[in-house]
Design an enzyme around this catalytic site. Structure first.
Site, PDB file in Angstrom:
ATOM      1  N   HIS A 111      42.670  40.329  40.134  1.00  0.00           N
ATOM      2  CA  HIS A 111      41.124  40.303  38.957  1.00  0.00           C
ATOM      3  C   HIS A 111      42.011  39.921  38.079  1.00  0.00           C
ATOM      4  O   HIS A 111      43.628  41.129  37.389  1.00  0.00           O
ATOM      5  CB  HIS A 111      40.958  41.378  39.005  1.00  0.00           C
ATOM      6  CG  HIS A 111      39.266  41.485  39.051  1.00  0.00           C
ATOM      7  ND1 HIS A 111      39.571  42.030  37.343  1.00  0.00           N
ATOM      8  CD2 HIS A 111      38.112  41.517  39.631  1.00  0.00           C
ATOM      9  CE1 HIS A 111      37.844  41.853  37.473  1.00  0.00           C
ATOM     10  NE2 HIS A 111      37.029  41.484  38.316  1.00  0.00           N
ATOM     11  N   ASP A 187      45.433  48.663  42.544  1.00  0.00           N
ATOM     12  CA  ASP A 187      44.498  48.158  41.909  1.00  0.00           C
ATOM     13  C   ASP A 187      43.454  48.225  43.510  1.00  0.00           C
ATOM     14  O   ASP A 187      42.903  47.281  44.500  1.00  0.00           O
ATOM     15  CB  ASP A 187      44.387  46.703  41.225  1.00  0.00           C
ATOM     16  CG  ASP A 187      42.396  46.877  41.083  1.00  0.00           C
ATOM     17  OD1 ASP A 187      41.818  47.199  41.906  1.00  0.00           O
ATOM     18  OD2 ASP A 187      42.993  45.568  40.305  1.00  0.00           O
ATOM     19  N   GLN A 190      39.024  47.127  45.639  1.00  0.00           N
ATOM     20  CA  GLN A 190      38.347  46.885  46.783  1.00  0.00           C
ATOM     21  C   GLN A 190      38.934  47.702  47.807  1.00  0.00           C
ATOM     22  O   GLN A 190      38.123  46.955  48.866  1.00  0.00           O
ATOM     23  CB  GLN A 190      38.474  45.413  47.102  1.00  0.00           C
ATOM     24  CG  GLN A 190      37.840  44.158  45.856  1.00  0.00           C
ATOM     25  CD  GLN A 190      36.259  44.569  45.055  1.00  0.00           C
ATOM     26  OE1 GLN A 190      35.432  44.452  46.379  1.00  0.00           O
ATOM     27  NE2 GLN A 190      36.035  43.857  44.382  1.00  0.00           N
ATOM     28  N   LYS A 213      31.608  50.733  42.597  1.00  0.00           N
ATOM     29  CA  LYS A 213      31.730  49.432  44.095  1.00  0.00           C
ATOM     30  C   LYS A 213      31.558  50.545  45.266  1.00  0.00           C
ATOM     31  O   LYS A 213      32.028  50.161  46.373  1.00  0.00           O
ATOM     32  CB  LYS A 213      32.715  48.992  43.893  1.00  0.00           C
ATOM     33  CG  LYS A 213      32.915  47.989  42.675  1.00  0.00           C
ATOM     34  CD  LYS A 213      34.361  46.858  42.407  1.00  0.00           C
ATOM     35  CE  LYS A 213      34.586  45.995  41.671  1.00  0.00           C
ATOM     36  NZ  LYS A 213      33.872  44.997  40.824  1.00  0.00           N
ATOM     37  N   CYS A 351      36.683  35.727  38.274  1.00  0.00           N
ATOM     38  CA  CYS A 351      37.524  37.360  37.497  1.00  0.00           C
ATOM     39  C   CYS A 351      38.952  36.840  37.318  1.00  0.00           C
ATOM     40  O   CYS A 351      39.528  37.980  37.882  1.00  0.00           O
ATOM     41  CB  CYS A 351      37.099  38.711  36.868  1.00  0.00           C
ATOM     42  SG  CYS A 351      35.218  39.020  36.064  1.00  0.00           S
TER      43      CYS A 351
HETATM   44  C1  LIG Z   1      40.492  43.524  42.436  1.00  0.00           C
HETATM   45  C2  LIG Z   1      39.658  44.181  41.300  1.00  0.00           C
HETATM   46  N1  LIG Z   1      40.662  45.078  40.252  1.00  0.00           N
HETATM   47  C3  LIG Z   1      39.568  45.134  39.182  1.00  0.00           C
HETATM   48  C4  LIG Z   1      37.858  45.136  38.974  1.00  0.00           C
HETATM   49  C5  LIG Z   1      37.636  45.217  38.136  1.00  0.00           C
HETATM   50  O1  LIG Z   1      36.002  46.301  38.171  1.00  0.00           O
HETATM   51  P1  LIG Z   1      35.568  47.248  36.734  1.00  0.00           P
HETATM   52  O2  LIG Z   1      34.470  46.043  36.200  1.00  0.00           O
HETATM   53  O3  LIG Z   1      34.945  48.060  37.483  1.00  0.00           O
HETATM   54  O4  LIG Z   1      36.085  48.062  36.082  1.00  0.00           O
HETATM   55  C6  LIG Z   1      37.261  44.209  40.170  1.00  0.00           C
HETATM   56  C7  LIG Z   1      36.178  44.030  39.429  1.00  0.00           C
HETATM   57  O5  LIG Z   1      35.435  43.812  40.328  1.00  0.00           O
HETATM   58  C8  LIG Z   1      38.085  43.707  41.378  1.00  0.00           C
HETATM   59  O6  LIG Z   1      37.074  43.885  42.219  1.00  0.00           O
END
Ligand SMILES: Cc1ncc(COP(=O)(O)O)c(C=O)c1O
Length: 393
Positions: A111, A187, A190, A213, A351
């Site tokens: 992401h 990260d 998910q 989430k 993203c």
């Molecule tokens: C794998 C992953 N990393 C990071 C993020 C960023 O999350 P946030 O918008 O809560 O900062 C997301 C958001 O969809 C994501 O799916």
């Protein structure tokens, strides 16, 4: 796991099928009540003073840290509450000490939030190696063995892809990091909402995820650290032990990373979200999503004009399925699902521009992302609607 009972806690589900949980999940009534209770009965700042309101607020705010740490088996580390995953990752990128010649290893699957902070460091002379997955999104461990060496300052990778849904072999990658003395950032945006995670078992140094989430309020996220070995991003009230005219001593523990007044109602709500998830049981949630995911994949694979992306192996994945219908823009499909059948899905590049470019999908995909409150009936309706769309082509 009584889905009907669970759904009563999410009034928004009365009129829609919410299938965009990878973007943000819904919050159940106990979370909303907890936030209202803070506003109505004990609103005050935290960690400041001794009056009756701050005593309750501080205790509940503290409790949320403990609850989150327990959820991920991270009691021995430090759990910092942040705005979101993005902030947590940036805190590590800005807080580590970098030296010219250091190298960061990441992947094309990431992401943007786990990609831009590293690309930005190139300006400081830091190298960034980006590992390509196989076409189905699976990762080749030997690519990490080749890329990680004594210059690797950090390996930053996603635990589960927000586009393809596959879960990455983080433990194996952690072992390679340990052999070379490289730090590992995962990260977990998910993974934590959908599968049982034990941060100690992953072998990582930093674990970042989003409260919003996992049934928590928006504006909530988490940075878990094995050691408090990064500099704080912000300095100011609440983060210090002692200040004199020309020096200061930082507080111990999470406080040193949480300068300024935090999102108190949201973080208290996050603690209740964790209670809710634990009451339902992460293993039950994982099993339920797996059943729905298999149903979606089988249903879509049977449709000729539909392309499903991601690994065929269905065991190591979360409830995220990306697909396209031949000849249709993903936004068009998502719009029809919303207007025609009250189904909320995500369309576009999620993203993940580098991944979309790698997969040759300039318009992105339609993404279905499921959670504990989704039902088999919703999936039946989704599949029937998609089939109907393909018949009209
Ligand atoms: C794998 C992953 N990393 C990071 C993020 C960023 O999350 P946030 O918008 O809560 O900062 C997301 C958001 O969809 C994501 O799916």
């Amino acid at each position: 796991m009584d889905i009907d009972l669970i759904r009563e806690d999410f009034p928004l589900l009365d009129n829609i099928a919410y299938l965009d949980n990878a973007a943000t999940s819904l919050s159940p009534e106990p979370v909303i009540r907890a936030m209202n209770e803070f506003e109505r009965h004990y609103r005050s700042n935290v960690g400041r003073g001794v009056h009756r309101l701050t005593t309750i607020a501080t205790q509940r705010y503290w409790d949320s840290h403990i609850k989150v740490a327990e959820l991920i088996g991270g009691e021995d580390g430090t759990t910092v509450l942040t705005k979101n995953t993005t902030e947590a990752i940036n805190m590590v990128a800005c807080g580590l000490e970098w030296h010219s010649g250091d190298n960061i290893v990441t992947t094309v699957l990431e992401h943007h939030s786990n990609f831009l902070p590293w690309v930005h460091l190139r300006k400081k002379g830091i190298g960034v190696s980006t590992i390509e997955p196989f076409p189905d999104g699976m990762i080749d461990i030997s690519a990490f063995e080749s890329a990680i060496n004594e210059n690797t300052g950090l390996v930053a990778l996603t635990h589960a892809s927000n586009v393809l849904g596959n879960v990455l072999p983080v433990k194996e990658i952690a072992s390679i990091c340990q052999e070379h003395g490289a730090r590992l950032l995962i990260d977990g945006a998910q993974s934590v909402p959908h599968i049982s995670v034990d941060v100690k078992k992953t072998g990582c140094d930093y674990f970042c995820f989003s409260g919003h989430k996992m049934l928590g309020p928006t504006g909530t996220g988490i940075l878990w650290m094995k050691e408090t070995d990064i500099d704080p991003l912000l300095l100011g009230g609440g983060a210090i032990d002692k200040v004199s005219l020309d020096s200061y001593t930082l507080a111990e523990g999470y406080q040193r990373y949480e300068a300024g007044t935090p999102n108190i109602a949201g973080m208290i709500g996050l603690g209740y979200a964790v209670d809710y998830l634990r009451k339902v049981g992460m293993d039950n949630i994982e099993r339920h999503e797996k059943k729905l995911t298999e149903k979606v994949i089988h249903g879509l694979e049977d449709m000729e004009q539909v392309h499903v992306y991601g690994p065929v192996e269905k065991s190591a994945r979360i409830g995220v399925v990306s697909f396209n219908i031949e000849g249709m823009h993903p936004h068009e499909v998502s719009h029809i699902l919303d207007e025609g059948s009250d189904m909320i899905t995500r369309s576009g590049e999620h993203c993940c521009h580098p991944l979309m470019e790698y997969m040759g999908l300039p318009n992105g995909t339609v993404r279905i992302s499921m959670y504990l409150y989704n039902t088999e009936e919703e999936i039946d309706l989704l599949l029937a609607t998609i089939e109907e769309i393909t018949r009209r082509l």
